[in-house]
Motif scaffolding. Structure first.
Motif, mmCIF file in Angstrom:
data_model
loop_
_atom_site.group_PDB
_atom_site.id
_atom_site.type_symbol
_atom_site.label_atom_id
_atom_site.label_comp_id
_atom_site.label_asym_id
_atom_site.label_seq_id
_atom_site.Cartn_x
_atom_site.Cartn_y
_atom_site.Cartn_z
ATOM 1 N N ALA A 1 0.840 -1.196 0.000
ATOM 2 C CA ALA A 1 0.000 0.000 0.000
ATOM 3 C C ALA A 1 0.876 1.247 0.000
ATOM 4 O O ALA A 1 1.896 1.305 0.698
ATOM 5 N N GLY A 2 0.489 2.207 -0.804
ATOM 6 C CA GLY A 2 1.276 3.422 -0.959
ATOM 7 C C GLY A 2 2.270 3.364 -2.106
ATOM 8 O O GLY A 2 2.839 4.393 -2.481
ATOM 9 N N GLY A 3 2.461 2.177 -2.649
ATOM 10 C CA GLY A 3 3.422 2.014 -3.732
ATOM 11 C C GLY A 3 2.838 2.342 -5.091
ATOM 12 O O GLY A 3 1.695 2.819 -5.203
ATOM 13 N N LEU B 1 -1.175 3.437 -4.183
ATOM 14 C CA LEU B 1 -2.074 2.295 -4.297
ATOM 15 C C LEU B 1 -2.634 1.884 -2.946
ATOM 16 O O LEU B 1 -1.960 1.986 -1.915
ATOM 17 N N LYS B 2 -3.878 1.423 -2.974
ATOM 18 C CA LYS B 2 -4.594 0.999 -1.790
ATOM 19 C C LYS B 2 -4.986 -0.472 -1.942
ATOM 20 O O LYS B 2 -5.133 -0.964 -3.063
ATOM 21 N N PRO B 3 -5.195 -1.161 -0.833
ATOM 22 C CA PRO B 3 -5.634 -2.565 -0.936
ATOM 23 C C PRO B 3 -6.904 -2.723 -1.787
ATOM 24 O O PRO B 3 -7.049 -3.728 -2.483
ATOM 25 N N SER C 1 -0.934 -5.039 -1.020
ATOM 26 C CA SER C 1 -0.970 -5.559 0.340
ATOM 27 C C SER C 1 -0.991 -4.417 1.347
ATOM 28 O O SER C 1 -0.419 -3.354 1.117
ATOM 29 N N SER C 2 -1.650 -4.673 2.457
ATOM 30 C CA SER C 2 -1.778 -3.619 3.486
ATOM 31 C C SER C 2 -0.635 -3.680 4.497
ATOM 32 O O SER C 2 0.152 -4.596 4.504
#
Length: 125
Positions: free
Chosen positions: A14-16, A86-88, A124-125
Protein backbone atom coordinates in the motif's frame (compact mmCIF):
# COMPACT_ATOMS: atom_id res chain seq x y z
CA UNK A 1 -9.00 -8.39 -35.20
CA UNK A 2 -7.01 -6.45 -32.62
CA UNK A 3 -4.85 -8.33 -30.17
CA UNK A 4 -3.94 -6.50 -27.00
CA UNK A 5 -0.97 -7.31 -24.84
CA UNK A 6 -0.87 -6.08 -21.27
CA UNK A 7 2.02 -6.05 -18.88
CA UNK A 8 3.14 -4.52 -15.62
CA UNK A 9 0.95 -6.06 -12.97
CA UNK A 10 2.29 -7.47 -9.75
CA UNK A 11 2.36 -7.30 -5.99
CA UNK A 12 3.01 -4.01 -4.26
CA UNK A 13 2.60 -2.61 -0.75
CA UNK A 14 0.00 0.00 0.00
CA UNK A 15 1.28 3.42 -0.96
CA UNK A 16 3.42 2.01 -3.73
CA UNK A 17 3.25 2.41 -7.49
CA UNK A 18 2.90 0.26 -10.57
CA UNK A 19 2.73 1.02 -14.27
CA UNK A 20 0.60 -1.04 -16.59
CA UNK A 21 1.19 -1.12 -20.34
CA UNK A 22 -1.12 -2.02 -23.20
CA UNK A 23 0.02 -2.52 -26.77
CA UNK A 24 -1.80 -3.70 -29.88
CA UNK A 25 -0.17 -6.09 -32.28
CA UNK A 26 0.47 -4.55 -35.67
CA UNK A 27 -1.32 -1.25 -35.20
CA UNK A 28 -1.41 1.91 -33.17
CA UNK A 29 -4.19 3.35 -31.06
CA UNK A 30 -4.06 6.75 -32.75
CA UNK A 31 -7.76 6.79 -33.70
CA UNK A 32 -9.09 4.77 -30.77
CA UNK A 33 -10.37 5.18 -27.25
CA UNK A 34 -8.32 2.99 -24.94
CA UNK A 35 -9.70 2.17 -21.55
CA UNK A 36 -8.61 0.36 -18.43
CA UNK A 37 -11.12 -1.59 -16.43
CA UNK A 38 -10.71 -3.75 -13.36
CA UNK A 39 -12.53 -6.60 -11.75
CA UNK A 40 -12.10 -7.75 -8.18
CA UNK A 41 -13.29 -11.16 -6.99
CA UNK A 42 -17.05 -11.20 -6.57
CA UNK A 43 -17.46 -7.75 -8.07
CA UNK A 44 -18.51 -6.42 -11.43
CA UNK A 45 -16.02 -5.09 -13.92
CA UNK A 46 -15.62 -1.35 -13.39
CA UNK A 47 -14.25 1.52 -15.38
CA UNK A 48 -10.90 2.92 -14.22
CA UNK A 49 -9.57 5.31 -16.84
CA UNK A 50 -9.65 6.02 -20.56
CA UNK A 51 -7.89 8.11 -23.15
CA UNK A 52 -9.25 9.30 -26.48
CA UNK A 53 -6.10 9.03 -28.54
CA UNK A 54 -7.39 11.35 -31.28
CA UNK A 55 -7.00 14.37 -29.01
CA UNK A 56 -5.53 13.03 -25.80
CA UNK A 57 -8.54 13.70 -23.59
CA UNK A 58 -8.50 11.55 -20.47
CA UNK A 59 -11.23 10.28 -18.18
CA UNK A 60 -11.06 8.75 -14.70
CA UNK A 61 -13.24 7.03 -12.18
CA UNK A 62 -13.65 9.09 -9.03
CA UNK A 63 -12.00 6.35 -7.01
CA UNK A 64 -8.68 6.74 -8.83
CA UNK A 65 -8.68 10.41 -9.75
CA UNK A 66 -5.49 12.08 -8.56
CA UNK A 67 -3.72 8.74 -8.07
CA UNK A 68 -3.78 7.14 -11.53
CA UNK A 69 -2.65 8.64 -14.82
CA UNK A 70 -3.40 7.28 -18.27
CA UNK A 71 -1.15 8.28 -21.14
CA UNK A 72 0.25 7.13 -24.45
CA UNK A 73 3.62 7.29 -26.12
CA UNK A 74 4.08 9.77 -28.98
CA UNK A 75 2.62 7.53 -31.66
CA UNK A 76 0.16 5.81 -29.36
CA UNK A 77 1.81 2.49 -29.93
CA UNK A 78 1.42 1.84 -26.24
CA UNK A 79 -0.96 3.19 -23.61
CA UNK A 80 0.09 3.28 -19.98
CA UNK A 81 -1.70 3.38 -16.67
CA UNK A 82 0.53 4.82 -14.00
CA UNK A 83 -0.87 3.88 -10.61
CA UNK A 84 0.39 5.64 -7.49
CA UNK A 85 -0.64 5.74 -3.84
CA UNK A 86 -2.07 2.29 -4.30
CA UNK A 87 -4.59 1.00 -1.79
CA UNK A 88 -5.63 -2.57 -0.94
CA UNK A 89 -9.00 -1.83 -2.55
CA UNK A 90 -7.21 -1.35 -5.87
CA UNK A 91 -6.51 -5.08 -5.90
CA UNK A 92 -8.09 -6.58 -9.01
CA UNK A 93 -7.43 -7.97 -12.44
CA UNK A 94 -6.87 -5.00 -14.73
CA UNK A 95 -7.96 -5.16 -18.34
CA UNK A 96 -7.01 -2.99 -21.27
CA UNK A 97 -9.77 -2.45 -23.82
CA UNK A 98 -10.09 -0.64 -27.12
CA UNK A 99 -13.06 1.08 -28.72
CA UNK A 100 -12.33 1.41 -32.44
CA UNK A 101 -15.68 2.94 -33.44
CA UNK A 102 -14.52 6.58 -33.13
CA UNK A 103 -17.63 7.60 -31.21
CA UNK A 104 -15.73 9.19 -28.37
CA UNK A 105 -15.37 8.02 -24.81
CA UNK A 106 -18.09 5.92 -23.25
CA UNK A 107 -17.87 4.56 -19.71
CA UNK A 108 -19.61 1.25 -20.09
CA UNK A 109 -17.55 -1.81 -20.94
CA UNK A 110 -19.95 -2.94 -23.70
CA UNK A 111 -18.68 -0.06 -25.84
CA UNK A 112 -15.25 -1.62 -26.18
CA UNK A 113 -14.52 -3.97 -29.08
CA UNK A 114 -11.38 -5.70 -27.99
CA UNK A 115 -9.97 -6.74 -24.65
CA UNK A 116 -6.65 -7.85 -23.29
CA UNK A 117 -6.15 -10.96 -21.22
CA UNK A 118 -5.90 -9.07 -17.96
CA UNK A 119 -3.07 -8.55 -15.51
CA UNK A 120 -3.27 -9.06 -11.76
CA UNK A 121 -2.57 -6.17 -9.43
CA UNK A 122 -2.36 -7.01 -5.75
CA UNK A 123 -1.88 -4.34 -3.10
CA UNK A 124 -0.97 -5.56 0.34
CA UNK A 125 -1.78 -3.62 3.49
Amino acid sequence: QVQLVESGGGLVQAGGSLRLSCAASGRTFSRDVVGWFRQAPGKEREFVAAIDCRGGNTYYADSVKGRFTISGDNAYNTVYLQMSSLKPEDTAVYYCAVDTTQQGWRRYHEAYDYWGQGTQVTVSS
